[in-house]
Design an enzyme around this catalytic site. Sequence first.
Site, PDB file in Angstrom:
ATOM      1  N   CYS A  30      10.016   0.733   2.341  1.00  0.00           N
ATOM      2  CA  CYS A  30      11.178  -0.040   2.983  1.00  0.00           C
ATOM      3  C   CYS A  30      12.630   0.970   3.100  1.00  0.00           C
ATOM      4  CB  CYS A  30      11.221  -0.499   2.336  1.00  0.00           C
ATOM      5  SG  CYS A  30      11.086  -0.497   1.019  1.00  0.00           S
TER       6      CYS A  30
ATOM      7  N   LYS B 106      -2.222  -8.082  -7.679  1.00  0.00           N
ATOM      8  CA  LYS B 106      -2.852  -8.404  -7.019  1.00  0.00           C
ATOM      9  C   LYS B 106      -2.203  -7.002  -6.307  1.00  0.00           C
ATOM     10  CE  LYS B 106      -2.559  -9.556  -2.322  1.00  0.00           C
ATOM     11  NZ  LYS B 106      -3.480  -8.284  -1.621  1.00  0.00           N
ATOM     12  N   PRO B 107      -3.792  -5.941  -6.038  1.00  0.00           N
ATOM     13  CA  PRO B 107      -2.825  -4.726  -5.224  1.00  0.00           C
ATOM     14  C   PRO B 107      -2.978  -4.863  -3.496  1.00  0.00           C
ATOM     15  CG  PRO B 107      -4.095  -4.135  -6.458  1.00  0.00           C
ATOM     16  CD  PRO B 107      -4.472  -5.849  -6.980  1.00  0.00           C
ATOM     17  N   ALA B 108      -2.671  -4.020  -2.338  1.00  0.00           N
ATOM     18  CA  ALA B 108      -2.606  -3.880  -1.227  1.00  0.00           C
ATOM     19  C   ALA B 108      -4.459  -3.455  -0.997  1.00  0.00           C
ATOM     20  CB  ALA B 108      -2.356  -3.129  -0.565  1.00  0.00           C
ATOM     21  N   SER B 109      -5.001  -4.473  -0.349  1.00  0.00           N
ATOM     22  CA  SER B 109      -6.443  -3.966  -0.067  1.00  0.00           C
ATOM     23  C   SER B 109      -6.544  -2.796   0.427  1.00  0.00           C
ATOM     24  CB  SER B 109      -6.990  -5.265   0.463  1.00  0.00           C
ATOM     25  OG  SER B 109      -7.359  -6.039   0.581  1.00  0.00           O
TER      26      SER B 109
ATOM     27  N   TRP C  32       0.616  -0.922  -0.433  1.00  0.00           N
ATOM     28  CA  TRP C  32       0.244   0.323  -0.143  1.00  0.00           C
ATOM     29  C   TRP C  32       0.838   1.572  -0.517  1.00  0.00           C
ATOM     30  CZ3 TRP C  32       1.667   2.830   4.010  1.00  0.00           C
ATOM     31  CH2 TRP C  32       2.220   1.518   5.429  1.00  0.00           C
ATOM     32  N   ASN C  33       1.862   1.137  -0.125  1.00  0.00           N
ATOM     33  CA  ASN C  33       3.029   1.856   0.685  1.00  0.00           C
ATOM     34  C   ASN C  33       3.504   3.369  -0.758  1.00  0.00           C
ATOM     35  OD1 ASN C  33       5.231   0.671  -0.139  1.00  0.00           O
ATOM     36  ND2 ASN C  33       6.206   1.034   1.765  1.00  0.00           N
TER      37      ASN C  33
ATOM     38  N   GLU D  84      11.230  -7.811  -2.608  1.00  0.00           N
ATOM     39  CA  GLU D  84      11.401  -6.329  -2.023  1.00  0.00           C
ATOM     40  C   GLU D  84      11.005  -6.737  -0.892  1.00  0.00           C
ATOM     41  OE1 GLU D  84      13.522  -4.843  -3.667  1.00  0.00           O
ATOM     42  OE2 GLU D  84      13.498  -5.553  -5.675  1.00  0.00           O
ATOM     43  N   LEU D  85      11.602  -6.676   0.603  1.00  0.00           N
ATOM     44  CA  LEU D  85      10.827  -6.620   1.476  1.00  0.00           C
ATOM     45  C   LEU D  85      11.519  -5.741   2.198  1.00  0.00           C
ATOM     46  CD1 LEU D  85      12.126 -10.992   1.601  1.00  0.00           C
ATOM     47  CD2 LEU D  85       9.980  -9.615   0.951  1.00  0.00           C
TER      48      LEU D  85
HETATM   49  P1  ADP Z   1       2.674  -4.883   4.582  1.00  0.00           P
HETATM   50  O1  ADP Z   1       3.664  -4.422   6.239  1.00  0.00           O
HETATM   51  O2  ADP Z   1       4.065  -3.092   4.291  1.00  0.00           O
HETATM   52  O3  ADP Z   1       1.065  -4.381   4.845  1.00  0.00           O
HETATM   53  P2  ADP Z   1       2.491  -6.540   3.368  1.00  0.00           P
HETATM   54  O4  ADP Z   1       3.867  -8.212   3.769  1.00  0.00           O
HETATM   55  O5  ADP Z   1       1.364  -7.353   4.991  1.00  0.00           O
HETATM   56  O6  ADP Z   1       3.064  -5.119   3.573  1.00  0.00           O
HETATM   57  O7  ADP Z   1       1.327  -6.703   2.377  1.00  0.00           O
HETATM   58  C1  ADP Z   1       2.168  -6.607   1.217  1.00  0.00           C
HETATM   59  C2  ADP Z   1       1.188  -7.440   0.168  1.00  0.00           C
HETATM   60  O8  ADP Z   1       0.649  -8.873   0.157  1.00  0.00           O
HETATM   61  C3  ADP Z   1      -0.873  -6.673   0.171  1.00  0.00           C
HETATM   62  O9  ADP Z   1      -0.629  -7.290  -0.797  1.00  0.00           O
HETATM   63  C4  ADP Z   1      -0.928  -8.039   1.305  1.00  0.00           C
HETATM   64  O10 ADP Z   1      -2.080  -7.793   0.819  1.00  0.00           O
HETATM   65  C5  ADP Z   1       0.003  -8.775   0.399  1.00  0.00           C
HETATM   66  N1  ADP Z   1      -0.613  -9.534   1.506  1.00  0.00           N
HETATM   67  C6  ADP Z   1      -0.347  -9.696   2.735  1.00  0.00           C
HETATM   68  N2  ADP Z   1      -0.579 -11.045   3.359  1.00  0.00           N
HETATM   69  C7  ADP Z   1      -0.424 -12.331   2.247  1.00  0.00           C
HETATM   70  C8  ADP Z   1      -0.186 -14.155   1.660  1.00  0.00           C
HETATM   71  N3  ADP Z   1      -0.294 -14.448   3.182  1.00  0.00           N
HETATM   72  N4  ADP Z   1      -0.439 -14.318   0.981  1.00  0.00           N
HETATM   73  C9  ADP Z   1      -0.172 -13.282  -0.068  1.00  0.00           C
HETATM   74  N5  ADP Z   1      -0.330 -12.076  -0.052  1.00  0.00           N
HETATM   75  C10 ADP Z   1      -0.059 -11.788   0.957  1.00  0.00           C
END
Ligand code: ADP
Length: 485
Positions: free
Chosen positions: A289, A180-183, A156-157, A255-256
């Site tokens: 990050c 798949k974008p962040a929710s 989402w950032n 990219e973690l």
């Molecule tokens: P942040 O801490 O930046 O929210 P996340 O790693 O939780 O980072 O989320 C990054 C992306 O990964 C988002 O699109 C999120 O919806 C997705 N995501 C979170 N959990 C899972 C999972 N178990 N499997 C696949 N995608 C996921």
Amino acid sequence: MLQKTSHFMREANYIDGEWVPADSGQTIDVNNPATGLKIGTVPKSGKAETARAIEAAERAFHSWKKTSANDRAKLLRKLHDVIMDNQDALAELLVLEQGKPMAEAKGEVGMSAAYVLWFAEEGRRVYGDVVPSPWADRRILVTREPVGVIGAITPWNFPSSMLARKIGPALAAGCTAVAKPASQTPYSGLAWGALCEEAGIPKGVVNIVTGSASEIGDELCTNPLVKKITFTGSTEVGKILLEKSASTVKKVSMELGGNAPFLVFDDADVDRAVEGAIAAKYRNSGQTCVCTNRFFVQDGIHDAFVEKLVARTNQLKVGPGLEEGTQQGPLIDDKAVEKVEELIADARAKGARIAAGGERHALGGTFFQPTVITDATPDMRFMKEEIFGPVSPIFRFAKEEDAVALANDTEFGLACYFYTSDLGRAFRVMEGLKYGLVGVNEGIITTVEAPFGGVKESGLGREGGHQGIEDYLDTKYVCIGGLGL
Ligand code: ADP
């Protein structure tokens, strides 16, 4: 304001060139972090919709991979132009769902376009080799081919530019994509569907599905039609995706998380270091990050640096991203604010001093005061944990080697920064820091021309630069024999 963005604010999945709801008809609410109010909804999709998107991408792959690199570059250049023609509207949408200041949002959308343009050109330079043959009657060719359908999961950032770094090289290489974008920030992701439509990218080449992260993620990681997973997000989720992708031996780019150190040596230009610190710390309210997580400042310059950093931090204008002059928007959600509060409380309890901010902002909601904390020590939680908020913890140090050792004392290895005017020290420290990205006398270093990525638990692979297309390509060795030469 919404009128301008409405064309890009899509409340449906983009699958095989169609805008479709979730099979169940269920939706997820999307909120504006500046107000806490609902902006709209997006489909709550799962396995079935994702599988259909993958099948559409697989069908599209068969024709897309056969187009010439030049034709793909033309379409990508068009995509770049469509993004830039709509920069303001896309930036507004980004501010609405993400909260960052408008100037930063426009910058991000500009970066998205720049990545697309960069990879449009890189796609035309996917060279192979003709290798000198050890046999008189045989010839050796090495060619590069697109890997196939890729699955892209983004955070989402930077909801726009993180997709650009994935869709850009994928399409340039001849791959097709399911994203798949962040929710929290799905609209800037879904906007790519509208942009691709407008640019004339054939249906099925880019597909975007919103909904359950684990269901969509599972399908992307386990479906054998997907040949590569590219992910930007937390190390925790990255590890889950790595494990899941192992079942079908997919290529992966990750990219973690990061835990960026920022070292200021006695011989640094203090004003330049403070400007770099403000940029490297408070961009996107500290929610990147590559944001500085720990400042290490040498004895001789410590007090001057702190004084100036506190003064500059107190000047930052906090407000809604769409308000003129805002430099710090809200944090993404309550959980983010609670984490920041916990880390500050932990530091306070262990003897740190709050030199600026330290509290929720008077604006309420998820606004937080830009904060400076001095007397930080390695037992405090932010030594190891990502803050992801507007907090600058300052550690004091005496010796160069101690600062470098502390800077490296983390499982992360994404970005680091340091300030010095001594050339020998610049090389020593640069070579001593175990990081993928190093800013020397610079606080903002990301650019499309350079490879972005981490070492250690910060990830695998690089995005941007000529390296950024590599992970979307397979290498094929061809031996041609019986030539009768
Ligand atoms: P942040 O801490 O930046 O929210 P996340 O790693 O939780 O980072 O989320 C990054 C992306 O990964 C988002 O699109 C999120 O919806 C997705 N995501 C979170 N959990 C899972 C999972 N178990 N499997 C696949 N995608 C996921």
